[in-house]
Motif scaffolding. Structure first.
Motif, PDB file in Angstrom:
ATOM      1  N   ILE A   1       0.877  -1.213  -0.170  1.00 29.78           N
ATOM      2  CA  ILE A   1       0.158   0.005  -0.042  1.00 29.78           C
ATOM      3  C   ILE A   1       0.828   1.269  -0.033  1.00 29.78           C
ATOM      4  CG2 ILE A   1      -1.603   1.343   1.490  1.00 29.78           C
ATOM      5  CD1 ILE A   1      -2.852  -1.585   2.281  1.00 29.78           C
ATOM      6  N   TYR A   2       1.828   1.233   0.796  1.00 29.15           N
ATOM      7  CA  TYR A   2       2.760   2.507   0.722  1.00 29.15           C
ATOM      8  C   TYR A   2       3.412   2.587  -0.407  1.00 29.15           C
ATOM      9  CZ  TYR A   2       5.606   6.275   2.724  1.00 29.15           C
ATOM     10  OH  TYR A   2       6.010   7.482   2.925  1.00 29.15           O
ATOM     11  N   GLU A   3       3.957   1.529  -1.322  1.00 26.77           N
ATOM     12  CA  GLU A   3       4.382   1.981  -2.387  1.00 26.77           C
ATOM     13  C   GLU A   3       3.561   2.145  -3.335  1.00 26.77           C
ATOM     14  OE1 GLU A   3       5.876  -2.469  -3.258  1.00 26.77           O
ATOM     15  OE2 GLU A   3       7.820  -2.065  -2.457  1.00 26.77           O
ATOM     16  N   TYR A   4       2.206   1.790  -3.437  1.00 26.16           N
ATOM     17  CA  TYR A   4       1.291   2.462  -4.385  1.00 26.16           C
ATOM     18  C   TYR A   4       1.059   3.969  -4.238  1.00 26.16           C
ATOM     19  CZ  TYR A   4      -3.310   3.693  -6.315  1.00 26.16           C
ATOM     20  OH  TYR A   4      -4.135   4.294  -6.748  1.00 26.16           O
TER      21      TYR A   4
ATOM     22  N   LEU B   1      -9.592   4.738  -1.224  1.00 28.26           N
ATOM     23  CA  LEU B   1      -9.495   3.335  -0.936  1.00 28.26           C
ATOM     24  C   LEU B   1      -9.839   2.419  -2.046  1.00 28.26           C
ATOM     25  CD1 LEU B   1     -10.966   1.852   2.381  1.00 28.26           C
ATOM     26  CD2 LEU B   1     -10.982   0.591   0.266  1.00 28.26           C
ATOM     27  N   GLY B   2     -10.737   2.693  -2.748  1.00 26.34           N
ATOM     28  CA  GLY B   2     -11.008   2.289  -3.947  1.00 26.34           C
ATOM     29  C   GLY B   2     -10.079   2.067  -5.098  1.00 26.34           C
TER      30      GLY B   2
ATOM     31  N   LEU C   1      -4.310  -3.392  -5.939  1.00 27.17           N
ATOM     32  CA  LEU C   1      -3.933  -4.313  -5.068  1.00 27.17           C
ATOM     33  C   LEU C   1      -5.055  -5.487  -4.985  1.00 27.17           C
ATOM     34  CD1 LEU C   1      -1.816  -2.511  -2.608  1.00 27.17           C
ATOM     35  CD2 LEU C   1      -1.261  -3.433  -4.687  1.00 27.17           C
ATOM     36  N   PRO C   2      -5.452  -6.228  -6.169  1.00 26.65           N
ATOM     37  CA  PRO C   2      -6.810  -7.102  -5.744  1.00 26.65           C
ATOM     38  C   PRO C   2      -6.641  -8.224  -4.801  1.00 26.65           C
ATOM     39  CG  PRO C   2      -5.620  -7.280  -7.900  1.00 26.65           C
ATOM     40  CD  PRO C   2      -4.980  -5.960  -7.122  1.00 26.65           C
TER      41      PRO C   2
ATOM     42  N   THR D   1      -8.525  -4.573   5.114  1.00 32.01           N
ATOM     43  CA  THR D   1      -6.846  -4.356   5.424  1.00 32.01           C
ATOM     44  C   THR D   1      -6.439  -2.977   4.945  1.00 32.01           C
ATOM     45  OG1 THR D   1      -6.745  -6.653   5.441  1.00 32.01           O
ATOM     46  CG2 THR D   1      -4.625  -5.437   5.259  1.00 32.01           C
ATOM     47  N   ILE D   2      -6.932  -2.515   3.831  1.00 36.37           N
ATOM     48  CA  ILE D   2      -6.629  -1.248   3.049  1.00 36.37           C
ATOM     49  C   ILE D   2      -7.136  -0.078   4.100  1.00 36.37           C
ATOM     50  CG2 ILE D   2      -6.748   0.083   1.207  1.00 36.37           C
ATOM     51  CD1 ILE D   2      -7.288  -2.178  -0.298  1.00 36.37           C
ATOM     52  N   PHE D   3      -8.608  -0.183   4.543  1.00 39.21           N
ATOM     53  CA  PHE D   3      -9.138   0.500   5.333  1.00 39.21           C
ATOM     54  C   PHE D   3      -8.120   0.829   6.679  1.00 39.21           C
ATOM     55  CE2 PHE D   3     -12.505   0.830   9.030  1.00 39.21           C
ATOM     56  CZ  PHE D   3     -12.872   2.245   8.421  1.00 39.21           C
ATOM     57  N   ARG D   4      -8.061  -0.418   7.370  1.00 38.86           N
ATOM     58  CA  ARG D   4      -7.438  -0.382   8.617  1.00 38.86           C
ATOM     59  C   ARG D   4      -5.830   0.351   8.352  1.00 38.86           C
ATOM     60  NH1 ARG D   4     -10.837  -5.234  11.023  1.00 38.86           N
ATOM     61  NH2 ARG D   4      -9.973  -6.181   9.340  1.00 38.86           N
TER      62      ARG D   4
END
Ligand code: MN
Ligand code: MN
Ligand code: ZN
Ligand code: ZN
Lengths: 142, 142
Positions: B24-27, B37-38, B44-45, B51-54
């Motif tokens: 996520i941080y790389e993205y 978030l979407g 990252l399917p 998990t992304i939310f948190r």
DNA sequence: TTTCTTTTGCAACCAGGTTGCAGAAGCGTA
DNA sequence: TACGCTTCTGCAACCTGGTTGCAAAAGAAA
């Protein structure tokens, strides 16, 4: 213009004066600050959500109200003080109290000086200041 | 500080460097403007929405990112340019293009001069200008 | 009245966000 | 390396606010 009679306001704008529309506009006129669709739903339990929803769209199209996102999750609305004749410059700012969740209209308390990058065209402003309102800041905490 | 190595950024902040967090941080580091978030979900399917939310909450708590409501319905985020050391004054403004739906960070293009009514305390600002971006305004319409 | 148009209420749906929980992964220690 | 504890993840279910299709009701016109 600057009418006070609901029926005349509606007929001036070509809006049909139906029962739900009159009830909703009466509710709106009583509010000194902002309100949500849910607030109207609670105040008018016999009027359907979708009717309120469509009425708010109609009122906004006729510039009877303004809408804003305050981050609470629900869209907020406020009465247009110029009854459909508001000018572009009426980009007033709002204050969202993180304690009591109330959103206030700040009419002239915040000035902005915006210089957009080349090619960007401004249509609207959604300016929300978040914090603690006067009523809540006076309370002793704990 | 002003680290470039993800693992060091995380360990400096006491954040455990797990696979989803690194992805996520790389993205996020690749994004020049804001994202939702979407957007991360699409990129990252294999990583779950919750998990992304948190992770976004965690990153925001550590001031790695900022969040804003742009009225699109989805919360938008942007990388904090000061990696967790941003000062209160970093209340930068954002521009939402009503045509291409993209939200830009406007860092120094808009200045605000705010005088709140007595008793009001400001904690945050959510300042969104809506309109048409440079790319979209250049296109001939039809 | 009859006819046509607009508006309403209902129910169903949608998107984005949020949560509880069981299993997986990480980590310190033996 | 194995053990025990803590943190994190994935899944599924849920929630809230907003949005839509459609048939019935209401309104305006003839
Ligand atoms: Mn106005
Ligand atoms: Mn920052
Ligand atoms: Zn308050
Ligand atoms: Zn654009």
């Amino acid at each position: 213009m600057k009418q006070d009679n609901i029926l005349e306001i509606f007929s001036d704008l070509g809006i049909r004066a139906t029962t739900p529309r009159i009830l909703i506009y009466e509710y709106i006129k009583l509010q000194s600050d902002t309100f949500s669709l849910g607030d109207i739903e609670n105040a008018l339990p016999d009027t359907d959500k979708s009717t309120i929803f469509r009425t708010l769209i109609l009122f906004e199209e006729h510039h009877l109200i303004h809408s804003m996102e305050d981050g609470s999750g629900a869209m907020k609305y406020c009465l247009c003080r110029n009854q459909g004749e508001c000018e572009e410059e009426e980009f007033h700012c709002h204050f969202y109290c993180e304690k009591c969740k109330k959103t206030y209209c700040l009419d002239n308390q915040a000035s902005t000086n915006i210089t957009l990058p080349k090619g960007f065209i401004m249509n609207h402003i959604n300016f929300i200041i978040k914090g603690i309102c006067d009523k809540c800041s006076h309370k002793t905490d704990i």
